[in-house]
Motif scaffolding. Structure first.
Motif, PDB file in Angstrom:
ATOM      1  N   THR A 105      40.774  33.149  51.221  1.00 62.29           N
ATOM      2  CA  THR A 105      41.686  34.255  50.880  1.00 62.29           C
ATOM      3  C   THR A 105      42.523  33.552  49.717  1.00 62.29           C
ATOM      4  OG1 THR A 105      42.037  34.796  53.399  1.00 62.29           O
ATOM      5  CG2 THR A 105      43.784  35.281  51.500  1.00 62.29           C
ATOM      6  N   HIS A 106      42.863  32.407  50.647  1.00 57.31           N
ATOM      7  CA  HIS A 106      43.845  31.973  48.353  1.00 57.31           C
ATOM      8  C   HIS A 106      42.448  31.662  47.094  1.00 57.31           C
ATOM      9  CE1 HIS A 106      47.006  30.327  47.464  1.00 57.31           C
ATOM     10  NE2 HIS A 106      46.571  29.020  46.377  1.00 57.31           N
ATOM     11  N   GLY A 107      41.969  31.226  47.787  1.00 59.07           N
ATOM     12  CA  GLY A 107      40.639  30.771  46.206  1.00 59.07           C
ATOM     13  C   GLY A 107      39.758  32.382  45.903  1.00 59.07           C
ATOM     14  N   SER A 108      39.762  32.622  46.764  1.00 62.12           N
ATOM     15  CA  SER A 108      39.578  34.653  46.115  1.00 62.12           C
ATOM     16  C   SER A 108      40.139  35.268  45.108  1.00 62.12           C
ATOM     17  CB  SER A 108      39.176  35.490  46.989  1.00 62.12           C
ATOM     18  OG  SER A 108      40.109  35.834  48.041  1.00 62.12           O
ATOM     19  N   SER A 109      41.680  35.377  45.370  1.00 61.94           N
ATOM     20  CA  SER A 109      42.693  36.036  44.405  1.00 61.94           C
ATOM     21  C   SER A 109      42.682  35.036  42.952  1.00 61.94           C
ATOM     22  CB  SER A 109      44.007  35.307  44.541  1.00 61.94           C
ATOM     23  OG  SER A 109      45.126  35.869  44.663  1.00 61.94           O
ATOM     24  N   THR A 178      55.518  34.229  61.250  1.00 64.76           N
ATOM     25  CA  THR A 178      56.596  35.622  61.334  1.00 64.76           C
ATOM     26  C   THR A 178      56.050  36.572  60.645  1.00 64.76           C
ATOM     27  OG1 THR A 178      57.773  33.871  59.826  1.00 64.76           O
ATOM     28  CG2 THR A 178      57.775  33.613  62.078  1.00 64.76           C
ATOM     29  N   VAL A 179      57.389  37.794  60.159  1.00 61.96           N
ATOM     30  CA  VAL A 179      57.182  39.023  60.003  1.00 61.96           C
ATOM     31  C   VAL A 179      57.383  38.621  58.827  1.00 61.96           C
ATOM     32  CG1 VAL A 179      57.987  41.272  59.500  1.00 61.96           C
ATOM     33  CG2 VAL A 179      56.855  40.386  62.306  1.00 61.96           C
ATOM     34  N   GLU A 180      58.914  37.764  58.269  1.00 60.78           N
ATOM     35  CA  GLU A 180      59.224  36.866  57.319  1.00 60.78           C
ATOM     36  C   GLU A 180      58.227  35.922  56.283  1.00 60.78           C
ATOM     37  OE1 GLU A 180      61.757  38.164  55.337  1.00 60.78           O
ATOM     38  OE2 GLU A 180      61.903  39.751  57.207  1.00 60.78           O
ATOM     39  N   GLU A 181      57.813  35.642  57.143  1.00 62.62           N
ATOM     40  CA  GLU A 181      55.859  34.725  56.088  1.00 62.62           C
ATOM     41  C   GLU A 181      55.777  35.927  55.101  1.00 62.62           C
ATOM     42  OE1 GLU A 181      53.879  31.148  56.114  1.00 62.62           O
ATOM     43  OE2 GLU A 181      54.068  32.313  58.448  1.00 62.62           O
ATOM     44  N   GLN A 182      54.935  36.805  57.017  1.00 69.86           N
ATOM     45  CA  GLN A 182      53.891  37.539  55.992  1.00 69.86           C
ATOM     46  C   GLN A 182      54.369  38.148  54.236  1.00 69.86           C
ATOM     47  OE1 GLN A 182      51.220  37.839  56.555  1.00 69.86           O
ATOM     48  NE2 GLN A 182      51.668  35.988  58.013  1.00 69.86           N
ATOM     49  N   ALA A 188      54.639  38.060  46.998  1.00 71.18           N
ATOM     50  CA  ALA A 188      53.296  37.314  45.971  1.00 71.18           C
ATOM     51  C   ALA A 188      51.905  37.511  45.942  1.00 71.18           C
ATOM     52  CB  ALA A 188      53.438  35.419  46.431  1.00 71.18           C
ATOM     53  N   ARG A 189      50.794  37.636  46.423  1.00 71.67           N
ATOM     54  CA  ARG A 189      49.962  38.500  46.476  1.00 71.67           C
ATOM     55  C   ARG A 189      50.335  40.854  45.969  1.00 71.67           C
ATOM     56  NH1 ARG A 189      45.925  38.526  50.844  1.00 71.67           N
ATOM     57  NH2 ARG A 189      44.481  39.244  49.475  1.00 71.67           N
ATOM     58  N   ASP A 190      51.689  40.847  45.737  1.00 72.21           N
ATOM     59  CA  ASP A 190      51.122  42.675  45.223  1.00 72.21           C
ATOM     60  C   ASP A 190      51.113  41.634  43.697  1.00 72.21           C
ATOM     61  OD1 ASP A 190      51.239  43.703  47.177  1.00 72.21           O
ATOM     62  OD2 ASP A 190      53.361  44.682  47.544  1.00 72.21           O
ATOM     63  N   GLN A 195      49.877  41.576  38.665  1.00 68.19           N
ATOM     64  CA  GLN A 195      50.312  41.579  36.509  1.00 68.19           C
ATOM     65  C   GLN A 195      48.778  40.963  36.798  1.00 68.19           C
ATOM     66  OE1 GLN A 195      53.755  39.321  37.752  1.00 68.19           O
ATOM     67  NE2 GLN A 195      55.356  40.921  37.743  1.00 68.19           N
ATOM     68  N   ARG A 196      48.351  40.857  36.935  1.00 64.57           N
ATOM     69  CA  ARG A 196      47.289  40.366  36.551  1.00 64.57           C
ATOM     70  C   ARG A 196      46.534  40.787  35.351  1.00 64.57           C
ATOM     71  NH1 ARG A 196      42.749  40.952  41.424  1.00 64.57           N
ATOM     72  NH2 ARG A 196      41.898  42.328  40.418  1.00 64.57           N
ATOM     73  N   LYS A 197      45.758  39.607  33.865  1.00 64.73           N
ATOM     74  CA  LYS A 197      45.016  40.815  33.359  1.00 64.73           C
ATOM     75  C   LYS A 197      44.226  41.396  33.124  1.00 64.73           C
ATOM     76  CE  LYS A 197      43.436  38.091  29.547  1.00 64.73           C
ATOM     77  NZ  LYS A 197      43.437  37.483  29.362  1.00 64.73           N
ATOM     78  N   GLU A 198      42.780  40.910  33.697  1.00 61.54           N
ATOM     79  CA  GLU A 198      41.919  41.830  34.566  1.00 61.54           C
ATOM     80  C   GLU A 198      42.017  42.507  35.699  1.00 61.54           C
ATOM     81  OE1 GLU A 198      38.528  41.445  32.961  1.00 61.54           O
ATOM     82  OE2 GLU A 198      39.490  39.672  31.735  1.00 61.54           O
ATOM     83  N   SER A 199      41.840  43.824  35.132  1.00 59.74           N
ATOM     84  CA  SER A 199      41.662  44.549  36.667  1.00 59.74           C
ATOM     85  C   SER A 199      43.036  44.300  36.904  1.00 59.74           C
ATOM     86  CB  SER A 199      40.123  44.992  37.410  1.00 59.74           C
ATOM     87  OG  SER A 199      39.172  45.374  36.114  1.00 59.74           O
ATOM     88  N   PRO A 200      44.327  44.700  37.157  1.00 65.59           N
ATOM     89  CA  PRO A 200      45.121  45.045  37.657  1.00 65.59           C
ATOM     90  C   PRO A 200      45.161  45.877  38.668  1.00 65.59           C
ATOM     91  CG  PRO A 200      46.208  45.261  35.560  1.00 65.59           C
ATOM     92  CD  PRO A 200      44.482  45.001  35.389  1.00 65.59           C
ATOM     93  N   LEU A 201      46.110  45.577  40.050  1.00 66.30           N
ATOM     94  CA  LEU A 201      45.998  46.680  41.225  1.00 66.30           C
ATOM     95  C   LEU A 201      47.267  48.065  40.252  1.00 66.30           C
ATOM     96  CD1 LEU A 201      46.012  48.009  44.054  1.00 66.30           C
ATOM     97  CD2 LEU A 201      48.662  47.257  44.150  1.00 66.30           C
ATOM     98  N   THR A 202      46.300  48.693  39.803  1.00 66.94           N
ATOM     99  CA  THR A 202      46.957  50.966  39.089  1.00 66.94           C
ATOM    100  C   THR A 202      46.155  51.204  40.250  1.00 66.94           C
ATOM    101  OG1 THR A 202      44.746  50.467  38.027  1.00 66.94           O
ATOM    102  CG2 THR A 202      46.899  49.982  37.036  1.00 66.94           C
TER     103      THR A 202
END
Ligand code: DC
Length: 235
Positions: A105-109, A178-182, A188-190, A195-202
């Motif tokens: 999961t981390h690697g795919s990001s 925990t819910v807080e950790e999630q 952070a993922r949002d 904010q990434r340069k390539e195809s950001p979430l829009t």
């Protein structure tokens, strides 16, 4: 599977579903594809498969050139298992579970930020969409992969609802969280995804926004089908 008569009006269409992590994209897209007897295209699984290959072979997911080469050469297949659902194969090996680990999961990001990787995977995804009757799910499916999709859905949900869903998912898998950790992980993922340069979430202007905060999965699928039937009657 028998598809109710009125839903056959949707045959051949491309439906793209976008939205942030935890908005219910995967479960909704999977169920929707089942209901319509469409192909389910899980684009995130492809980024995950590329990341898994790199991790297993000791290649840094931050190395853009190496990642682009890997994306161009690995074989990624989706196969349908009547009982379990969709399975993902990487170079002939079933990696359906392997691509869901925390490392993958981390690697795919990290993998998803490389333009070369994106171009390669987008090309494959567009190829898979050529026949139509497809529900494509992922962060650039409404904007880059299928900008001319017949129906674009942007799922959103408030942070509390998304964190609760992730908490239940992860604890179900036996993870101690925990819910807080999630909440922190999702924030952070949002940030990373938008904010990434390539195809950001829009959120594209012609997408129908569905707020899933207080909807059940069944409710989400029903709502999308309603939107689809309305859109295609008009069109
Ligand atoms: O949806 P997911 O969690 O399986 O996606 C894994 C990663 O790949 C995530 O960091 C977002 C990224 N991704 C992407 O950039 N574009 C897509 N179309 C699908 C996923």
């Amino acid at each position: 599977m028998a598809v109710p008569i009125k839903l056959t009006a949707l045959k051949g269409k491309i439906i793209a579903i976008d939205g942030p992590a935890g908005s219910g994209k995967s479960t909704t897209a999977k169920l929707l594809a089942e209901r319509l007897d469409f192909t389910y295209l899980d684009t995130g699984a492809m980024y995950r498969a590329v990341a898994l290959f790199a991790l297993r072979n000791g290649v840094s997911v931050n190395d853009a050139n190496a990642m682009e080469q890997i994306a161009a050469k690995v074989k990624i297949e989706f196969k349908n298992d009547g009982v379990i659902g969709q399975l993902i194969y990487l170079n002939g090996e079933n990696v359906t579970e392997g691509i869901r680990t925390a490392e993958a999961t981390h690697g795919s990001s990290a993998v998803a930020v490389h333009g070369g990787v994106r171009r390669e995977l987008v090309k494959r995804q567009q190829e898979m969409g050529k026949k139509g009757s497809i529900v494509a799910e992922g962060r650039d499916t409404t904007s880059v992969v299928f900008p001319r999709a017949d129906l674009k859905i942007y799922l959103k949900a408030d942070l509390d609802a998304r964190a609760r869903r992730r908490f239940l998912e992860q604890t179900h898998k036996g993870e101690n969280t925990t819910v807080e950790e999630q909440k922190k992980l999702l924030t952070a993922r949002d940030q990373n995804d938008s904010q990434r340069k390539e195809s950001p979430l829009t959120q594209v202007s012609d997408a129908i926004v569905v707020d899933t905060s207080s909807l059940t999965i069944e409710g989400q699928v029903e709502m999308i089908i309603k939107h689809a039937l309305k859109a295609f009657k008009r069109g």
